[in-house]
Design a protein around this motif. Structure first.
Motif, PDB file in Angstrom:
ATOM      1  N   ARG A 221      17.977  59.074 -27.769  1.00  0.00           N
ATOM      2  CA  ARG A 221      18.568  58.078 -27.445  1.00  0.00           C
ATOM      3  C   ARG A 221      17.660  56.817 -27.546  1.00  0.00           C
ATOM      4  O   ARG A 221      16.557  56.700 -27.431  1.00  0.00           O
TER       5      ARG A 221
ATOM      6  N   VAL B 108      18.801  48.905 -20.982  1.00  0.00           N
ATOM      7  CA  VAL B 108      20.356  48.981 -21.343  1.00  0.00           C
ATOM      8  C   VAL B 108      20.369  50.440 -22.239  1.00  0.00           C
ATOM      9  O   VAL B 108      19.491  50.403 -23.266  1.00  0.00           O
TER      10      VAL B 108
ATOM     11  N   CYS C 239      26.207  52.333 -25.163  1.00  0.00           N
ATOM     12  CA  CYS C 239      27.258  53.332 -25.549  1.00  0.00           C
ATOM     13  C   CYS C 239      27.613  53.258 -26.974  1.00  0.00           C
ATOM     14  O   CYS C 239      26.953  52.253 -27.898  1.00  0.00           O
TER      15      CYS C 239
ATOM     16  N   ARG D 183      30.684  49.034 -20.103  1.00  0.00           N
ATOM     17  CA  ARG D 183      30.724  50.085 -21.008  1.00  0.00           C
ATOM     18  C   ARG D 183      29.324  50.928 -20.918  1.00  0.00           C
ATOM     19  O   ARG D 183      29.664  51.905 -21.338  1.00  0.00           O
ATOM     20  N   CYS D 184      28.388  50.251 -20.556  1.00  0.00           N
ATOM     21  CA  CYS D 184      27.017  50.869 -21.014  1.00  0.00           C
ATOM     22  C   CYS D 184      26.298  51.253 -19.777  1.00  0.00           C
ATOM     23  O   CYS D 184      26.502  50.444 -18.817  1.00  0.00           O
ATOM     24  N   ASN D 185      25.384  52.200 -19.669  1.00  0.00           N
ATOM     25  CA  ASN D 185      24.381  52.343 -18.569  1.00  0.00           C
ATOM     26  C   ASN D 185      23.179  51.358 -18.788  1.00  0.00           C
ATOM     27  O   ASN D 185      22.691  50.891 -19.570  1.00  0.00           O
ATOM     28  N   GLY D 186      22.893  50.844 -17.684  1.00  0.00           N
ATOM     29  CA  GLY D 186      21.815  49.919 -17.349  1.00  0.00           C
ATOM     30  C   GLY D 186      21.302  49.948 -16.056  1.00  0.00           C
ATOM     31  O   GLY D 186      21.535  50.572 -14.961  1.00  0.00           O
ATOM     32  N   ILE D 187      19.976  49.527 -15.772  1.00  0.00           N
ATOM     33  CA  ILE D 187      19.384  49.385 -14.546  1.00  0.00           C
ATOM     34  C   ILE D 187      18.321  48.038 -14.567  1.00  0.00           C
ATOM     35  O   ILE D 187      17.915  47.598 -15.767  1.00  0.00           O
TER      36      ILE D 187
END
Length: 102
Positions: free
Chosen positions: A2, A29, A32, A76-80
């Motif tokens: 990834r 980020v 996706c 739509r995407c994973n993030g922190i």
């Protein structure tokens, strides 16, 4: 494997406690499917090698595109993100034990 995109803001070099940038932020980020292509489509008018917020935001020419790209990534995407006032960081000077912040 990834891919994760990470960036920071608020790093002021030797002047870590610069009052113009009191906050340090670190964001990541995990894109996706097709995220890169979709974000690039938001900036068709931009001519540059890297999408840098400071450049894109200058003059307000790309504000609509910035909002569209950020909305896409947030929905739509994973993030922190990690944000902290720099005065709360535990920082020491190089080569010594004297703290910059007391």
């Amino acid at each position: 494997m990834r891919t994760v995109y990470i960036d920071e803001c608020g790093h002021t070099g030797a002047d870590l406690l610069c009052t113009d940038q009191p906050v340090f932020a670190l964001s990541a980020v995990v894109p996706c499917d097709n995220a890169f292509a979709n974000v690039c489509r938001c900036f068709r008018r931009f001519q540059g090698a890297e999408l840098k917020h400071a450049v894109l935001h200058r003059g307000g020419r790309h504000d609509d595109e910035l909002i569209k790209a950020q909305r896409y990534l947030l929905e739509r995407c994973n993030g922190i993100s990690y944000v902290i006032l720099k005065r709360h960081l535990l920082v020491e000077r190089r080569g010594g034990q004297t703290p910059l912040v007391e």
